[in-house]
Motif scaffolding. Structure first.
Motif, PDB file in Angstrom:
ATOM      1  N   LYS A  66      13.729  -9.709  44.216  1.00 16.49           N
ATOM      2  CA  LYS A  66      13.004 -10.801  43.293  1.00 16.49           C
ATOM      3  C   LYS A  66      11.574 -10.515  43.076  1.00 16.49           C
ATOM      4  CE  LYS A  66      17.091 -13.828  43.554  1.00 16.49           C
ATOM      5  NZ  LYS A  66      17.368 -15.274  43.803  1.00 16.49           N
ATOM      6  N   GLU A  67      11.054  -9.479  43.115  1.00 17.74           N
ATOM      7  CA  GLU A  67       9.673  -9.156  43.342  1.00 17.74           C
ATOM      8  C   GLU A  67       9.129  -8.654  41.812  1.00 17.74           C
ATOM      9  OE1 GLU A  67       8.986  -7.957  47.999  1.00 17.74           O
ATOM     10  OE2 GLU A  67       8.891  -6.703  46.463  1.00 17.74           O
ATOM     11  N   ARG A  68       8.133  -8.952  41.413  1.00 18.89           N
ATOM     12  CA  ARG A  68       7.588  -8.420  40.246  1.00 18.89           C
ATOM     13  C   ARG A  68       6.076  -7.744  40.494  1.00 18.89           C
ATOM     14  NH1 ARG A  68       4.081 -12.295  38.118  1.00 18.89           N
ATOM     15  NH2 ARG A  68       4.045 -14.412  39.049  1.00 18.89           N
ATOM     16  N   VAL A  69       5.774  -7.090  39.515  1.00 17.83           N
ATOM     17  CA  VAL A  69       4.455  -6.125  39.505  1.00 17.83           C
ATOM     18  C   VAL A  69       3.595  -6.752  38.242  1.00 17.83           C
ATOM     19  CG1 VAL A  69       3.183  -4.154  39.395  1.00 17.83           C
ATOM     20  CG2 VAL A  69       5.439  -4.248  40.499  1.00 17.83           C
ATOM     21  N   GLU A  70       2.311  -7.126  38.635  1.00 17.69           N
ATOM     22  CA  GLU A  70       1.336  -7.565  37.688  1.00 17.69           C
ATOM     23  C   GLU A  70       0.294  -6.231  37.926  1.00 17.69           C
ATOM     24  OE1 GLU A  70      -0.497 -11.288  38.360  1.00 17.69           O
ATOM     25  OE2 GLU A  70       1.146 -12.431  37.924  1.00 17.69           O
TER      26      GLU A  70
END
Length: 234
Positions: A152-156
């Protein structure tokens, strides 16, 4: 009959101009030489006997009287390869099998592909990646995207730009051309968890990244697109 001065003056001027032209240009008596026509078969002989002719470079970059042409694509290959004889040999081998290959256009396309792939991976856009990657590389990217999603990680990220993009090697393996490019780019990238906490990277810092990527394409394929077949960092 009433004399009209404004009618007479234009006629007098016209007669005077014709008289001056005749005195300067003369008249044709049938013995004049015809105008020179450069596309006639005997035109070349006429040029060769003219001692005042200046030899100009032709469109290929050679002097016209050398009887030799230089392929612009080969010139670009030489410029890119520089003193690297192995690289020049590899690029020339690819060009010999695929005359549509242009080293400069390849580098331009590779830069576009690089940005699309880096951005697509950060966004988790599998659809965008699939057409740009070989099967093996796509499977690795897909696994990394799925693993990130499972946590449940995301990249900006923000792609700042590419500073350098140099071809470092090229070879022809049977019917497949392979070219390796070293990219030096600048990015802002951070991985965040569900609480918007940064677990990797920095949301503010511009980081310089060096990637060494290999692109491949079957030389007999009608598809002009290259695909990423290997990745490495430098």
């Amino acid at each position: 009959m009433e004399f009209d001065l404004f009618t007479f003056l234009p006629l007098a001027v016209a007669i005077f101009v014709l008289w001056k032209l005749r005195s300067v240009l003369g008249t044709r008596n049938g013995t004049e030489k015809p105008p020179f026509e450069p596309y006639k078969p005997d035109a070349k002989d006429a040029l060769e006997t003219n001692n005042n002719v200046v030899t100009l470079p032709n469109a290929r970059g050679r002097k016209a009287d050398e009887g030799e042409t230089v392929d612009p694509a080969e010139q670009r290959i030489g410029k890119i390869a520089g003193k690297d004889k192995k690289l020049k040999q590899g690029l020339t081998a690819i060009y010999s099998r695929d005359p549509s290959f242009d080293a400069d256009q390849f580098v331009s396309g590779a830069k576009v592909a690089y940005e699309m792939i880096v951005t697509g991976f950060a966004d988790g856009d599998k659809r965008a990646l699939k057409g740009l990657l070989s099967r093996d590389v796509y499977e690795n990217f897909e696994a990394a995207i799925d693993d990130r999603a499972s946590r449940k990680e995301r990249v900006e990220s923000s792609f700042v730009g590419i500073e350098k993009s140099d071809i470092v090697s090229a070879e022809l393996q049977k019917n497949e051309a392979q070219i390796t490019v070293r990219f030096v780019s600048q990015m802002i990238s951070a991985t965040l968890n569900t609480d918007d906490e940064v677990v990797e990277g920095d949301q503010q810092a511009v980081v310089e990244i060096t990637d060494v990527w290999t692109f491949a394409r079957p030389v007999k394929s009608r598809d002009p697109n290259w695909k990423l077949v290997a990745t490495d960092d430098d």
